[in-house]
Design a protein around this motif. Structure first.
Motif, PDB file in Angstrom:
ATOM      1  N   UNK A  11       9.646 -14.836  12.926  1.00  0.00           N
ATOM      2  CA  UNK A  11       8.225 -14.545  12.594  1.00  0.00           C
ATOM      3  C   UNK A  11       7.998 -15.656  11.753  1.00  0.00           C
ATOM      4  N   UNK A  12       6.661 -16.061  11.507  1.00  0.00           N
ATOM      5  CA  UNK A  12       6.506 -17.320  10.613  1.00  0.00           C
ATOM      6  C   UNK A  12       6.623 -16.854   9.164  1.00  0.00           C
ATOM      7  N   UNK A  13       6.200 -15.805   8.738  1.00  0.00           N
ATOM      8  CA  UNK A  13       6.329 -15.049   7.363  1.00  0.00           C
ATOM      9  C   UNK A  13       7.214 -13.815   7.373  1.00  0.00           C
ATOM     10  N   UNK A  14       8.562 -14.184   7.206  1.00  0.00           N
ATOM     11  CA  UNK A  14       9.400 -12.973   7.306  1.00  0.00           C
ATOM     12  C   UNK A  14       9.328 -12.097   6.164  1.00  0.00           C
ATOM     13  N   UNK A  15       8.914 -12.409   5.212  1.00  0.00           N
ATOM     14  CA  UNK A  15       8.810 -11.413   4.160  1.00  0.00           C
ATOM     15  C   UNK A  15       7.690 -10.559   4.215  1.00  0.00           C
ATOM     16  N   UNK A  16       6.867 -10.941   4.715  1.00  0.00           N
ATOM     17  CA  UNK A  16       5.661 -10.111   4.918  1.00  0.00           C
ATOM     18  C   UNK A  16       5.363  -9.529   6.483  1.00  0.00           C
ATOM     19  N   UNK A  17       6.696  -9.610   7.054  1.00  0.00           N
ATOM     20  CA  UNK A  17       6.604  -9.127   8.709  1.00  0.00           C
ATOM     21  C   UNK A  17       6.358  -7.630   8.376  1.00  0.00           C
ATOM     22  N   UNK A  18       5.220  -6.824   9.317  1.00  0.00           N
ATOM     23  CA  UNK A  18       4.992  -5.467   9.325  1.00  0.00           C
ATOM     24  C   UNK A  18       6.377  -4.625   9.866  1.00  0.00           C
ATOM     25  N   UNK A  19       7.078  -3.980   8.932  1.00  0.00           N
ATOM     26  CA  UNK A  19       8.255  -3.044   9.427  1.00  0.00           C
ATOM     27  C   UNK A  19       7.451  -1.559   9.266  1.00  0.00           C
ATOM     28  N   UNK A  20       7.871  -0.753   9.870  1.00  0.00           N
ATOM     29  CA  UNK A  20       7.734   0.596   9.587  1.00  0.00           C
ATOM     30  C   UNK A  20       9.062   1.319   9.603  1.00  0.00           C
ATOM     31  N   UNK A  21       9.583   2.272   8.793  1.00  0.00           N
ATOM     32  CA  UNK A  21      10.615   3.036   8.820  1.00  0.00           C
ATOM     33  C   UNK A  21      10.426   4.287   9.370  1.00  0.00           C
ATOM     34  N   UNK A  71       8.354  -7.668  -1.339  1.00  0.00           N
ATOM     35  CA  UNK A  71       7.256  -7.208  -2.276  1.00  0.00           C
ATOM     36  C   UNK A  71       6.501  -6.160  -1.800  1.00  0.00           C
ATOM     37  N   UNK A  72       6.303  -5.837  -0.709  1.00  0.00           N
ATOM     38  CA  UNK A  72       5.133  -4.747  -0.149  1.00  0.00           C
ATOM     39  C   UNK A  72       6.294  -3.634   0.270  1.00  0.00           C
ATOM     40  N   UNK A  73       6.148  -2.426  -0.092  1.00  0.00           N
ATOM     41  CA  UNK A  73       7.370  -1.585   0.162  1.00  0.00           C
ATOM     42  C   UNK A  73       6.968  -1.292   1.600  1.00  0.00           C
ATOM     43  N   UNK A  74       7.958  -1.044   2.534  1.00  0.00           N
ATOM     44  CA  UNK A  74       7.922  -0.688   4.031  1.00  0.00           C
ATOM     45  C   UNK A  74       7.308   0.724   3.915  1.00  0.00           C
ATOM     46  N   UNK A  75       6.302   0.955   4.765  1.00  0.00           N
ATOM     47  CA  UNK A  75       5.887   2.305   5.143  1.00  0.00           C
ATOM     48  C   UNK A  75       7.177   3.387   5.691  1.00  0.00           C
ATOM     49  N   UNK A  76       7.216   4.611   5.151  1.00  0.00           N
ATOM     50  CA  UNK A  76       8.386   5.566   5.719  1.00  0.00           C
ATOM     51  C   UNK A  76       7.530   6.835   6.288  1.00  0.00           C
ATOM     52  N   UNK A  77       8.054   6.912   7.255  1.00  0.00           N
ATOM     53  CA  UNK A  77       7.457   8.230   7.879  1.00  0.00           C
ATOM     54  C   UNK A  77       8.441   9.266   8.609  1.00  0.00           C
ATOM     55  N   UNK A  78       8.392  10.534   8.314  1.00  0.00           N
ATOM     56  CA  UNK A  78       9.641  11.333   8.762  1.00  0.00           C
ATOM     57  C   UNK A  78       8.802  11.914  10.104  1.00  0.00           C
ATOM     58  N   UNK A  79       9.454  11.811  11.316  1.00  0.00           N
ATOM     59  CA  UNK A  79       8.992  12.595  12.489  1.00  0.00           C
ATOM     60  C   UNK A  79       9.972  13.437  13.316  1.00  0.00           C
ATOM     61  N   UNK A 126      15.743   7.412   1.321  1.00  0.00           N
ATOM     62  CA  UNK A 126      14.864   6.446   2.435  1.00  0.00           C
ATOM     63  C   UNK A 126      13.807   5.504   1.791  1.00  0.00           C
ATOM     64  N   UNK A 127      13.203   6.238   0.741  1.00  0.00           N
ATOM     65  CA  UNK A 127      12.036   5.570   0.143  1.00  0.00           C
ATOM     66  C   UNK A 127      12.704   4.561  -0.769  1.00  0.00           C
ATOM     67  N   UNK A 128      13.868   4.708  -1.206  1.00  0.00           N
ATOM     68  CA  UNK A 128      14.594   3.647  -2.087  1.00  0.00           C
ATOM     69  C   UNK A 128      14.881   2.510  -1.265  1.00  0.00           C
ATOM     70  N   UNK A 129      15.295   2.600  -0.125  1.00  0.00           N
ATOM     71  CA  UNK A 129      15.403   1.291   0.896  1.00  0.00           C
ATOM     72  C   UNK A 129      14.156   0.765   1.020  1.00  0.00           C
ATOM     73  N   UNK A 130      13.137   1.543   1.474  1.00  0.00           N
ATOM     74  CA  UNK A 130      11.981   0.854   1.800  1.00  0.00           C
ATOM     75  C   UNK A 130      11.356  -0.086   0.739  1.00  0.00           C
ATOM     76  N   UNK A 140      14.188   2.961  13.390  1.00  0.00           N
ATOM     77  CA  UNK A 140      14.429   4.460  13.530  1.00  0.00           C
ATOM     78  C   UNK A 140      15.844   4.636  13.112  1.00  0.00           C
ATOM     79  N   UNK A 141      16.039   5.789  12.274  1.00  0.00           N
ATOM     80  CA  UNK A 141      17.363   6.348  12.054  1.00  0.00           C
ATOM     81  C   UNK A 141      17.277   7.728  12.206  1.00  0.00           C
ATOM     82  N   UNK A 142      18.250   8.312  12.169  1.00  0.00           N
ATOM     83  CA  UNK A 142      18.216   9.788  12.353  1.00  0.00           C
ATOM     84  C   UNK A 142      18.776  10.532  11.110  1.00  0.00           C
ATOM     85  N   UNK A 143      17.818  11.375  10.871  1.00  0.00           N
ATOM     86  CA  UNK A 143      18.103  11.901   9.261  1.00  0.00           C
ATOM     87  C   UNK A 143      19.475  12.440   9.261  1.00  0.00           C
TER      88      UNK A 143
END
Lengths: 923, 213
Positions: free
Chosen positions: B112-122, B149-157, B140-144, B87-90
């Motif tokens: 974790x066993x597979x750090x590259x594919x560990x699920x993060x959500x921003x 290989x698979x981009x991190x999901x990004x949601x603004x709340x 933020x999307x750029x960072x994700x 989480x960050x503050x916009x």
């Protein structure tokens, strides 16, 4: 246990057994085998009995167990919900575990599910669990167990709006339970302090104990999460027992940590509501506890909050007074408190005041005053009058003072100048630090970009920044390395920018500001004045223009009245003169006009001959005496009436020089400016002439140290005076520039630069009488002819030819074709002497260009044959050169010039061509 | 595993102090928001039962202290997490700049066993203060995109106004479910048991152990 490898082994083994038993436990739960599940869970929990692990490693194992216990919780709940197994039965089954620690963990696990099932009041279960938890008195294991209690009951406490409220209990029960858990946990934690062991391990034990603090603080978090607790309940039911425990435990580490926790985990409104009690608690902490950080974080928190929500400050709470009382009490009760800590508390208080009570200057003054008195009471004294400090202020005190002094700077900017104690406190700092504050003040003033228009304010501001202007008292201002020079440059730039902020509609007041600024800046170190006084000169020149414009408007009005009067009375010229005199005398009587503005003015007076003292006196004793005033004043009148009087074209550097020196010396102590008359619509007190006198004094004072800068400034002043119609003053400024040229500039490069400036300035001055102009132009040309290096001589003499051919055809006495030719011929002669390396050919081409220029400008003395002859001469010279880059260069230059002439010749065929004479030029 | 049992998922929320981690969790679990700021010390959690794709899931959401001084016992609770919410503050660029270090710290500690594919959500929180935004969506999307290989999901709340909080956690839970299905966190193979060595019932097992505490 110290050995990290052994720790890791023990942890790995523990982890492995936990996994083993967890596997079996989960297999049992899958098979709905409650008994077996209890067995394996018990075996897993047995691992937490270890004494092998450090707190951090124990925590890791504990977290692993916690993860597995989630499955057990889930199992119990589903057994209860789906298999209709009553919780009370499971609770009893857990009691059957014979090992104390595993049993208590199991009871907490089942107990949490029991509360969830609501088959018994939450209150009763929680009470029971807490009661049994007392059974573990080993500090670390007890702390973790209590943490587990807090963990599993996290969302199962009876609370406002929770499902367990009502029959299950009330928020008051929860407060009681959590407080009890907190108190017991803290006791366990504090008890670790007294643990026996080898003294070499003391540090490690202390560190490990600190690591465990989290387990105590978590209970405070739990309390802060209760929805049913408001500020009032916090004040009456929560804070007092917590403080009692904190103060009563008499443990330094616990006290510091828990006070910090209290501040962080409870909301701002709670703190505001209970400030007095909290502060009382702070005062009762052990003397070893560092109270300053505690108060600092409290004030920072509340300050930020109130800063954002100004209405949050309760009307009935005087927070500043409470905090101040607390600080005062601490200082008086703790004689060992370090000076830097005392100052830092005032820093926090001041910051708090500026956030919560903006505009309350008395609070700011108070904090600053307290620090000043604390300094004195510790035997420090302000550094005034350039005395070195008897005792050096400790570094941390300096830093604290700098922080203190910078707070009001940010909020008040220039307003700090009105704080009586501010400057006093500043003087406790060493010179360099004073300078730092001064620079910050300047930056703050500049960032606001508001004009400086108050005389007193300018006076105090410039007084305060003395450390920037002056050399340090011990004289240690090395020019130092590049970084230091860059810093100094930045300092001067800031000062210069501040000078440019000065302005005022009222020209008298503006002038007084400049005078005050001059006094302060002039006290600066000699190396500084060349940077700080320059902007002042330009401000003054601007002011002179402004005043002059107003004067002209006044005079036009007066002249219109006069003309009317003259028409009526058929006035003679003599009458007009008498009137002018009368007006001047009146001016003088007002005491504002000071005629001692330098030789120029006096020359006018001299020639006029009707001054009381005459020119001689003026030259000898200027310096603003009343007599010279009278002498100068009529001169102004004369100028106005358009009468031109030739000043003696004295060889520059003689009589004006004496005059100027006299002025410089006498005016070194500039007479204090008389206070402004309070009259409405009072007449202008300071004339433009007076401003020029002021300028003369400033630049003269700089001259001995910075001749080149001063020379340029004199020329600037000359232009200013010329543009505002003061030809005599302009003449005087020129004379001063000439004196500097003669006496101070010895470097030939500087001389060349100066000559270019002088010629350029002279050409752009428009008001000189022909005789004066001629005198100055001749002098300049003479300087040119006397330059040390022949090529310089040649080029400058060429340049000076332009002084005798004004671009303005109508300018009286500014065109003398003969002298132009003389200059050019002279420079040709000089060029002829320079034969080394073909320099002369280059010079010849340059001179040729000037010939062409004057030829085009219709100078009758420049005949076409001169050009033809010169071109032939150049060809001859260039052809004799060996091929080289220099020769190629010269040929290109020559060809460009010739091309120009050819074009002109072609145009000569056209009847209307201006360059028809070119037909006579042969190349 | 018996299907009647619920899936237990552990989710970690990380980010700088004051970005709204506790508020997000409270909004999601309790549907509550408070303007009062209370610092979290150490780690705290809330549980929530939810149904995803007809599957009963119990979430254990761990909220952590953004200030390091409050983590005196280390971050062992990262272990065993199925997903991580950053989480960050916009309105606070510094909190955005810290994301890398939070992510790396998590991967290092949780191992974790597979750090590259560990699920993060921003999550970019505080969109209710859009006018004060200082980190663009694009950034933020750029960072994700730049993370693996698979981009991190990004949601603004907005935890304050309950904007997209539910959706953000739904995303996290779905990713965590996939993760836990693909890689059981710890594969434990029990040691072979010889038939002659029967398990001793715990009641009689260790009378010696129970002497202490």
């Amino acid at each position: 246990m110290e050995d990290p490898a052994a720790q890791q082994r023990a942890l790995a083994e523990g982890n492995k057994r936990v996994m083993q038993e967890a596997f079996l436990m989960k297999r049992a739960t899958d098979a709905s085998d409650t008994k077996s599940a209890f067995t394996h869970a018990g075996n897993m929990l047995k691992e937490l009995k270890t004494t092998q692990l450090s707190p951090r490693n124990y925590y890791e194992l504990y977290m692993k167990v916690l993860d597995e216990l989630r499955h057990l919780e889930d199992f119990f709940t589903s057994q209860n919900r789906q298999a209709r197994q009553p919780m009370v039965g499971l609770y009893e089954q857990a009691q059957a575990c014979t090992m104390v620690l595993p049993r208590l963990y199991l009871l907490n696990t089942v107990g949490a599910c029991y509360i969830l099932s609501q088959e018994a009041p939450a209150r009763d279960i929680l009470k029971d669990l807490l009661e049994m938890t007392k059974g573990v008195q080993h500090p670390m294991r007890g702390l973790f167990l209590r943490n587990y209690f807090s963990h599993v009951t996290r969302d199962k406490l009876p609370d406002a709006g929770s499902p367990y409220e009502g029959d299950g209990g009330s928020v008051d029960d929860s407060v009681e339970f959590v407080l009890e858990n907190f108190v017991e946990a803290n006791k366990l934690w504090v008890r670790m302090h007294g643990q026996k062991g080898p003294s070499k391990d003391k540090k490690r034990r202390e560190r490990e104990r600190k690591d465990l603090r989290l387990l105590v603080g978590t209970n405070l978090v739990r309390l802060s999460q209760l929805e049913g607790v408001d500020g009032a309940k916090y004040k009456t039911d929560i804070l007092p027992p917590i403080l009692e425990q904190v103060v009563g435990c008499k443990d330094t580490i616990a006290q510091s940590y828990l006070m910090d926790c209290l501040i962080q985990v409870f909301p701002d409104e709670f703190h505001l509501a209970s400030l007095e009690a909290f502060l009382d608690g702070v005062c009762r902490l052990k003397e070893k506890v560092r109270v300053r950080p505690v108060l600092e974080s409290l004030m920072e928190r509340i300050g930020n909050y109130v800063g954002e929500h100004p209405d949050a400050l309760p009307k009935d709470v005087d927070a500043f007074r409470l905090l101040n009382d607390c600080v005062t009490r601490l200082v008086s009760e703790r004689p060992k408190l370090e000076l830097s800590e005392i100052i830092l508390m005032q820093v926090a208080l001041l910051q708090f005041a500026s956030q919560c009570y903006p505009g309350r200057l008395e609070y700011i003054n108070h904090c600053i005053g307290v620090c000043g008195r604390a300094m004195v009471s510790r035997g420090f004294e302000p550094l005034t009058g350039g005395r070195p400090a008897r005792r050096d202020l400790p570094l941390e005190c300096i830093e604290a003072l700098l922080r203190l002094l910078s707070i009001p700077l940010k909020s008040l900017g220039l307003g700090v100048l009105s704080l009586a104690e501010y400057i006093d406190l500043l003087h406790f700092l060493p010179w360099e630090s004073q300078k730092q504050v001064s620079l910050e003040l300047l930056r703050s003033v500049l960032s606001k970009e508001s004009a400086l228009s108050d005389l007193d304010c300018v006076d105090r501001l410039l007084g305060m920044i003395a450390p920037i202007l002056k050399d340090p008292p011990n004289g240690e201002r090395g020019d130092g390395d590049a970084a230091m020079q860059a810093a100094q440059e930045e300092e001067r730039r800031l000062v210069a920018r501040v000078v440019h902020l000065m302005r005022n509609e009222d020209t008298d007041c503006y002038f007084r500001m400049l005078v005050v600024a001059r006094r302060h800046l002039g006290q600066g170190s000699p190396s500084q004045v060349q940077y700080t006084l320059v902007p002042l000169v330009f401000r003054a020149l601007g002011l002179a223009r402004t005043i002059r414009a107003a004067e002209v408007a006044d005079e036009e009005q007066a002249a219109a009245a006069e003309t009317a009067a003259a028409a009526a009375a058929a006035a003679s010229a003599a009458t007009a003169k008498a009137e002018a005199e009368a007006r001047a005398t009146a001016d003088a009587a007002e005491g504002g006009v000071n005629g001692g503005s330098g030789g120029g003015a006096d020359d006018d007076g001299d020639a006029d001959g009707d001054a009381t003292n005459g020119g001689e006196n003026g030259k000898e004793g200027e310096g603003g005496s009343d007599e010279t005033e009278a002498a100068a004043a009529p001169a102004e009148g004369d100028e106005d009436s358009g009468e031109t009087v030739a000043p003696a074209p004295a060889p520059a550097g003689e009589s004006p020089a004496t005059g100027a020196e006299g002025a410089g010396d006498d005016e070194g102590a500039f007479p204090p400016v008389p206070p402004a008359a309070a009259a409405v619509a009072r007449p202008r007190q300071f004339s433009s002439r007076k401003v020029y006198q002021f300028l003369h004094e400033i630049v003269t004072a700089m001259a001995p140290l910075h001749p080149w800068v001063s020379l340029s400034l004199f020329l600037q002043c000359a232009i200013g005076a010329d543009r505002t119609g003061f030809k005599a003053i302009a003449y005087e400024f020129f004379s001063q520039a000439f004196i500097l040229y003669e006496d101070e500039l010895s470097d030939s490069k500087a001389q060349v630069r100066a000559l270019v400036s002088m010629a350029g300035t002279l050409l752009s001055c428009e008001g000189f009488d022909p005789v004066d102009y001629d005198a100055l132009a001749t002098k300049t040309a003479q300087y040119a002819a006397k330059l040390l290096k022949k090529p310089d001589q040649c080029r400058m003499v060429t340049l000076c030819s332009h002084l005798f051919w004004s671009p303005d055809e109508a300018a009286p006495g500014r065109r003398d074709a003969r002298r132009v030719l003389e200059c050019l011929q002279r420079s040709l002669k000089i060029a002829d002497v320079c034969i080394a390396g073909g320099v002369n050919a280059q010079l010849f081409i340059e001179i040729l260009n000037h010939y062409v220029f004057f030829f085009e400008a219709d100078n009758p003395e420049i005949a076409g044959r001169y050009i033809s002859g010169l071109v032939a001469l150049i060809h001859e010279h260039v052809d004799s050169l060996d091929p080289s880059d220099a020769r190629t260069e010269m040929e290109r230059y020559l060809n460009n010039t010739l091309d120009h002439i050819r074009r002109k010749k072609e145009q000569a065929d056209l009847p209307e061509s201006l360059g028809k004479n070119f037909a006579w030029v042969t190349i | 595993m018996a299907s009647r049992r619920r899936a237990l998922l552990k989710i970690i929320i990380l980010g700088d102090s004051g970005v709204g981690k506790t508020s997000l969790m409270n909004q999601y679990v309790n549907k509550r928001f408070s303007n009062q700021y209370k610092a979290t010390i150490g780690a705290d959690f809330l549980t929530k039962d939810t149904v995803i794709d007809d599957k009963l899931v119990t979430l254990q959401i761990w909220d952590t202290a953004g200030q390091e001084r409050f983590q005196s016992l280390g971050v062992a609770f990262y272990r065993g997490a199925e997903a991580c919410v950053l989480v960050y503050d916009i309105t606070n660029p510094k909190s955005f700049e810290q994301l890398d270090s939070w992510r790396e710290e998590f991967l290092h500690q949780a191992a974790p066993m597979d750090p590259d594919n560990f699920p993060f959500v921003l999550i970019g929180n505080k969109v209710d203060r859009e006018s004060e935004r200082r980190v663009s969506r694009q950034r933020a999307l750029q960072w994700c995109k730049s993370k693996g290989s698979t981009p991190i999901s990004y949601i603004e709340t907005s935890a304050k106004e309950a904007v997209k909080v539910e959706g953000a956690f739904l995303e996290v839970v779905q990713m965590a479910l996939i993760n836990s299905a693909q890689q059981p966190p710890e594969i434990y193979v029990p040691e072979p048991i010889t038939l002659s060595q029967a398990q001793t019932p715990y009641q009689s097992q260790s009378s010696v152990d129970s002497m202490c505490c």
